[in-house]
Design a protein around this motif. Structure first.
Motif, PDB file in Angstrom:
ATOM      1  N   ALA A 160      53.904  41.460  42.152  1.00 45.27           N
ATOM      2  CA  ALA A 160      55.674  41.096  41.988  1.00 45.27           C
ATOM      3  C   ALA A 160      55.506  40.608  40.485  1.00 45.27           C
ATOM      4  O   ALA A 160      56.537  40.753  39.612  1.00 45.27           O
ATOM      5  CB  ALA A 160      56.162  40.468  42.855  1.00 45.27           C
ATOM      6  N   ARG A 161      54.692  39.521  40.239  1.00 48.69           N
ATOM      7  CA  ARG A 161      54.741  38.785  39.060  1.00 48.69           C
ATOM      8  C   ARG A 161      53.351  39.310  38.123  1.00 48.69           C
ATOM      9  O   ARG A 161      53.080  38.381  37.242  1.00 48.69           O
ATOM     10  CB  ARG A 161      54.624  37.317  39.246  1.00 48.69           C
ATOM     11  CG  ARG A 161      55.854  37.005  40.152  1.00 48.69           C
ATOM     12  CD  ARG A 161      55.770  35.734  40.343  1.00 48.69           C
ATOM     13  NE  ARG A 161      56.916  35.255  41.157  1.00 48.69           N
ATOM     14  CZ  ARG A 161      57.207  34.035  41.278  1.00 48.69           C
ATOM     15  NH1 ARG A 161      56.831  32.771  40.523  1.00 48.69           N
ATOM     16  NH2 ARG A 161      58.390  33.506  42.063  1.00 48.69           N
ATOM     17  N   GLY A 162      52.893  40.352  38.491  1.00 55.02           N
ATOM     18  CA  GLY A 162      51.629  40.748  37.434  1.00 55.02           C
ATOM     19  C   GLY A 162      50.436  39.681  37.851  1.00 55.02           C
ATOM     20  O   GLY A 162      49.412  39.680  37.102  1.00 55.02           O
ATOM     21  N   ALA A 163      50.487  39.234  39.070  1.00 51.19           N
ATOM     22  CA  ALA A 163      49.456  38.149  39.361  1.00 51.19           C
ATOM     23  C   ALA A 163      48.790  38.457  40.697  1.00 51.19           C
ATOM     24  O   ALA A 163      48.037  37.596  41.202  1.00 51.19           O
ATOM     25  CB  ALA A 163      50.297  36.705  39.500  1.00 51.19           C
ATOM     26  N   ALA A 164      48.699  39.759  41.078  1.00 51.62           N
ATOM     27  CA  ALA A 164      47.896  40.170  42.235  1.00 51.62           C
ATOM     28  C   ALA A 164      46.505  40.254  41.853  1.00 51.62           C
ATOM     29  O   ALA A 164      45.848  39.925  40.769  1.00 51.62           O
ATOM     30  CB  ALA A 164      48.222  41.662  42.816  1.00 51.62           C
ATOM     31  N   GLY A 165      45.497  39.962  42.940  1.00 51.01           N
ATOM     32  CA  GLY A 165      44.097  40.443  42.629  1.00 51.01           C
ATOM     33  C   GLY A 165      43.476  39.112  42.547  1.00 51.01           C
ATOM     34  O   GLY A 165      42.200  39.086  42.175  1.00 51.01           O
ATOM     35  N   GLU A 166      44.066  37.770  42.538  1.00 48.81           N
ATOM     36  CA  GLU A 166      43.305  36.587  42.141  1.00 48.81           C
ATOM     37  C   GLU A 166      42.344  36.086  43.254  1.00 48.81           C
ATOM     38  O   GLU A 166      42.634  35.041  43.787  1.00 48.81           O
ATOM     39  CB  GLU A 166      44.416  35.562  41.793  1.00 48.81           C
ATOM     40  CG  GLU A 166      45.058  35.694  40.504  1.00 48.81           C
ATOM     41  CD  GLU A 166      44.267  35.833  39.364  1.00 48.81           C
ATOM     42  OE1 GLU A 166      43.032  35.272  39.293  1.00 48.81           O
ATOM     43  OE2 GLU A 166      44.770  36.032  38.229  1.00 48.81           O
ATOM     44  N   VAL A 167      41.336  36.918  43.537  1.00 46.18           N
ATOM     45  CA  VAL A 167      40.357  36.446  44.395  1.00 46.18           C
ATOM     46  C   VAL A 167      39.792  35.061  43.978  1.00 46.18           C
ATOM     47  O   VAL A 167      39.357  34.338  45.061  1.00 46.18           O
ATOM     48  CB  VAL A 167      38.870  37.606  44.298  1.00 46.18           C
ATOM     49  CG1 VAL A 167      38.083  37.181  45.231  1.00 46.18           C
ATOM     50  CG2 VAL A 167      39.617  38.907  44.803  1.00 46.18           C
ATOM     51  N   GLY A 168      39.655  34.850  42.941  1.00 42.96           N
ATOM     52  CA  GLY A 168      39.176  33.578  42.473  1.00 42.96           C
ATOM     53  C   GLY A 168      39.795  32.136  42.788  1.00 42.96           C
ATOM     54  O   GLY A 168      39.408  31.172  43.014  1.00 42.96           O
ATOM     55  N   HIS A 169      41.185  32.306  43.148  1.00 41.04           N
ATOM     56  CA  HIS A 169      41.874  31.501  43.541  1.00 41.04           C
ATOM     57  C   HIS A 169      42.482  31.550  45.172  1.00 41.04           C
ATOM     58  O   HIS A 169      43.493  30.791  45.410  1.00 41.04           O
ATOM     59  CB  HIS A 169      42.985  31.151  42.679  1.00 41.04           C
ATOM     60  CG  HIS A 169      42.436  30.920  41.370  1.00 41.04           C
ATOM     61  ND1 HIS A 169      41.881  29.640  41.029  1.00 41.04           N
ATOM     62  CD2 HIS A 169      42.450  31.632  40.175  1.00 41.04           C
ATOM     63  CE1 HIS A 169      41.578  29.856  39.492  1.00 41.04           C
ATOM     64  NE2 HIS A 169      41.814  30.898  39.045  1.00 41.04           N
ATOM     65  N   VAL A 170      41.840  32.152  45.693  1.00 37.64           N
ATOM     66  CA  VAL A 170      41.763  32.072  47.059  1.00 37.64           C
ATOM     67  C   VAL A 170      41.289  30.691  47.417  1.00 37.64           C
ATOM     68  O   VAL A 170      40.002  30.425  47.126  1.00 37.64           O
ATOM     69  CB  VAL A 170      41.094  32.991  47.891  1.00 37.64           C
ATOM     70  CG1 VAL A 170      41.050  32.948  49.413  1.00 37.64           C
ATOM     71  CG2 VAL A 170      41.768  34.513  47.785  1.00 37.64           C
ATOM     72  N   ILE A 171      41.888  29.745  48.399  1.00 36.07           N
ATOM     73  CA  ILE A 171      41.283  28.507  48.894  1.00 36.07           C
ATOM     74  C   ILE A 171      40.210  28.500  49.998  1.00 36.07           C
ATOM     75  O   ILE A 171      40.663  29.261  50.939  1.00 36.07           O
ATOM     76  CB  ILE A 171      42.335  27.619  49.236  1.00 36.07           C
ATOM     77  CG1 ILE A 171      43.209  27.345  47.930  1.00 36.07           C
ATOM     78  CG2 ILE A 171      41.837  26.370  49.586  1.00 36.07           C
ATOM     79  CD1 ILE A 171      44.353  26.257  48.120  1.00 36.07           C
ATOM     80  N   VAL A 172      39.067  28.383  49.620  1.00 36.36           N
ATOM     81  CA  VAL A 172      37.960  28.589  50.856  1.00 36.36           C
ATOM     82  C   VAL A 172      37.392  27.415  51.429  1.00 36.36           C
ATOM     83  O   VAL A 172      37.022  27.280  52.490  1.00 36.36           O
ATOM     84  CB  VAL A 172      36.909  29.536  50.522  1.00 36.36           C
ATOM     85  CG1 VAL A 172      37.289  30.822  50.413  1.00 36.36           C
ATOM     86  CG2 VAL A 172      36.341  29.049  49.317  1.00 36.36           C
ATOM     87  N   HIS A 173      37.709  26.324  50.993  1.00 39.80           N
ATOM     88  CA  HIS A 173      37.283  24.781  51.247  1.00 39.80           C
ATOM     89  C   HIS A 173      38.701  23.843  50.925  1.00 39.80           C
ATOM     90  O   HIS A 173      38.663  23.231  49.784  1.00 39.80           O
ATOM     91  CB  HIS A 173      36.134  24.256  50.413  1.00 39.80           C
ATOM     92  CG  HIS A 173      34.852  25.166  50.669  1.00 39.80           C
ATOM     93  ND1 HIS A 173      34.418  25.287  51.947  1.00 39.80           N
ATOM     94  CD2 HIS A 173      33.995  25.639  49.851  1.00 39.80           C
ATOM     95  CE1 HIS A 173      33.247  26.103  51.812  1.00 39.80           C
ATOM     96  NE2 HIS A 173      32.944  26.289  50.669  1.00 39.80           N
ATOM     97  N   PRO A 174      39.446  23.788  51.816  1.00 38.34           N
ATOM     98  CA  PRO A 174      40.879  23.253  51.766  1.00 38.34           C
ATOM     99  C   PRO A 174      40.679  21.657  51.210  1.00 38.34           C
ATOM    100  O   PRO A 174      41.562  21.143  50.510  1.00 38.34           O
ATOM    101  CB  PRO A 174      41.508  23.134  53.114  1.00 38.34           C
ATOM    102  CG  PRO A 174      40.638  24.134  53.750  1.00 38.34           C
ATOM    103  CD  PRO A 174      39.332  24.303  53.418  1.00 38.34           C
ATOM    104  N   ASP A 175      39.466  21.083  51.461  1.00 37.63           N
ATOM    105  CA  ASP A 175      39.444  19.744  51.229  1.00 37.63           C
ATOM    106  C   ASP A 175      38.073  19.505  50.009  1.00 37.63           C
ATOM    107  O   ASP A 175      37.453  18.705  50.016  1.00 37.63           O
ATOM    108  CB  ASP A 175      38.902  18.922  52.408  1.00 37.63           C
ATOM    109  CG  ASP A 175      40.038  18.690  53.206  1.00 37.63           C
ATOM    110  OD1 ASP A 175      41.115  18.813  52.945  1.00 37.63           O
ATOM    111  OD2 ASP A 175      39.744  18.951  54.509  1.00 37.63           O
ATOM    112  N   GLY A 176      38.025  20.548  49.588  1.00 38.10           N
ATOM    113  CA  GLY A 176      36.834  20.920  48.457  1.00 38.10           C
ATOM    114  C   GLY A 176      37.066  20.578  47.021  1.00 38.10           C
ATOM    115  O   GLY A 176      37.894  19.841  46.768  1.00 38.10           O
ATOM    116  N   GLU A 177      36.249  20.653  46.251  1.00 36.47           N
ATOM    117  CA  GLU A 177      36.152  20.212  44.607  1.00 36.47           C
ATOM    118  C   GLU A 177      37.365  20.865  44.207  1.00 36.47           C
ATOM    119  O   GLU A 177      37.842  22.021  44.177  1.00 36.47           O
ATOM    120  CB  GLU A 177      34.876  20.734  43.978  1.00 36.47           C
ATOM    121  CG  GLU A 177      33.739  20.163  44.595  1.00 36.47           C
ATOM    122  CD  GLU A 177      32.389  20.686  44.131  1.00 36.47           C
ATOM    123  OE1 GLU A 177      32.499  21.318  43.223  1.00 36.47           O
ATOM    124  OE2 GLU A 177      31.250  20.449  44.666  1.00 36.47           O
TER     125      GLU A 177
END
Lengths: 325, 325
Positions: A160-177
């Protein structure tokens, strides 16, 4: 009796991949052959106006004296309004709402397509690269950052905002670095080439490239830990992408894909182990290497010229050597 | 001078939502009005053949003596091959590769569409519900489980294996609690209505419904903890869905959405706090409640009858009362 044909060359398009560091362009004929190439540094330090001028100059230079250029395609990072040919925003380049399509169409007098670099790269991998013949594929370039492009039936989903596909900014360690994006525990925080370098240096005090670190996994426990963390984070990102997109194929590209099976084999194993309720989609390495964006630029240029289905006969086996990477 | 018109009723379709517990059907006319409804338990304990017979009987019963039924639509859980009208697999019902479309078309003598319950529900929310007028939306029903349907331009993305949209099985706590699916730390493990009930009982030894737990947040620290965990997990799943899909709107449905702002307000706050690099998509509550599947079944039936764009004038404000929930 043979007739001598006039030496009219087949028509061609100008294609340009604008990155945060360099601009790589070529003139691509109907058969996907390179008529000429050109590279320039992207003058980011001189400001966005200078970058726009440099893009315009390079496109005109690539067109040269050829009177058979039928369209141009330019792919850029950040946010892009492809429908209107506007480079909406790029943190690296610093521009905002640049009507690149209109500017370049005025310069060249031919139709000009503007699109997102990663989505165009994903389109190229889907149409003429590693995902050729697949109804859907997810292209994940793992380089300085990690991005993604989900392509279905030859169309990369922009969002919708030209911002799809951002695999890199899926959060995989919620308390991570902390991630440079401001979130915590993003895939990119652990699995990008830059993250591998940064996290290795933080552990050891030694600066090594991602390729050097990948070559030390058997002899260097710090390299092993950092690499395993990268594989774990990327596999968790791919669990999310598999659960949501259900792609027919995943194509891993970008600089870190140069590690080949050193990346791919443990990544397949980790994804298979994490996913319990379904088999993972097949994972393969990208076919077009760092040329994916330039091929994508050529494909969108040909589409702007009225040839959206071109490319099936292109020989891309020399993709990574046809234009300097 | 007025002419008396013959009392020919407008044509109608038979629509049926087959769930793991009950089957809910209706006869829907061109204006989206209900001509009649019927409900039956799904005879899961009697085996998949009995369920198929019950579906066939109920569809024929709904058709009744009407000679103006132009199509039927049936939505089912699990995996579905919509193109071929096959109910591929359902863990709850226990069937595998049932050619429902062919069977029902033979029973009724009209075109029959078969599709996935959640994707059809997402289609209904997109076409005539909370996401009406939006180019893309993500429908997330939070009930006994958590599913999802991403709808773009009126089409719900099914995925390569009919397994797209599984928001509930995005892993948000890699070292977290085991999920029934075999993974660890899935969204569904913390945020489904069943998970809220189960985790509250595990902490307190007391069995309460999700609605009761939601009503106790101010007075019961265990209810608060369990609810906060659910909101956190769901927000992390929505971070992944936002990063990957970039939907124009997110529609929260299912039983837990009955909690209204008690769920939605902290969810919006958590998603906004987690997402650093972009604003979250707007989150709204579903408009069709538990009738989303039945409306979806009616929409795919009308599409099978050659009317894919029907529904824009339907009054769905009484959706949850028009057919018994």
């Amino acid at each position: 009796m043979t007739e001598t044909r006039p030496a009219t060359p087949p028509p061609a398009v100008v294609a340009l991949d604008v990155g945060g560091t360099g601009m790589k362009g070529w003139v691509c004929d109907r058969a996907g052959r390179s008529r000429r190439t050109a590279e320039r540094p992207t003058p980011v330090a001189a400001g966005p106006d200078a970058v726009v001028r440099a893009v315009r100059d390079l496109v005109v230079e690539l067109r040269g004296a050829d009177d058979d250029i039928v369209a141009a395609g330019v792919v850029v990072p950040g946010m892009v309004d492809a429908a209107n040919g506007v480079a909406t925003w790029s943190a690296n380049i610093g521009w905002r709402d640049v009507p690149l399509g209109t500017l370049l169409a005025a310069d060249l007098g031919v139709p000009v397509a503007i699109d997102h670099d990663v989505r165009s790269g994903g389109l190229a991998e889907a149409r003429i690269g590693a995902a050729r013949g697949r109804a859907s594929s997810l292209f994940v370039p793992v380089g300085t950052g990690i991005a993604g492009a989900f392509v279905v039936d030859g169309v990369a989903h922009a969002g919708a905002r030209g911002a799809a596909g951002e695999v890199g900014h899926v959060i995989v360690h919620p308390d991570g670095e902390p991630c440079a994006c401001g979130q915590h525990g993003c895939v990119e925080t652990y699995a990008s080439a830059a993250a591998v370098v940064r996290r290795y240096r933080a552990r050891t005090g030694t600066a090594r490239s991602a390729a050097e670190i990948a070559a030390r996994l058997r002899v260097d426990p710090d390299a092993r830990t950092v690499w395993d963390d990268a594989v774990t984070a990327l596999s968790l990102g791919l669990v999310a992408a598999t659960a949501l997109y259900d792609p027919e194929l995943v194509v891993i590209g970008g600089g870190l894909a140069a590690a080949g099976s050193v990346l791919l084999d443990p990544l397949v194993a980790a994804l298979t182990a994490r996913l319990a309720w379904r088999a993972p989609p097949p994972l393969v390495l990208a076919a077009l290497g760092s040329a994916a964006g330039r091929y994508g630029a050529a494909l969108i240029a040909w589409a702007a010229a009225g040839e959206p289905d071109i490319g099936s006969d292109w020989d891309t086996t020399a993709a990574t050597t046809g234009v300097t990477a």
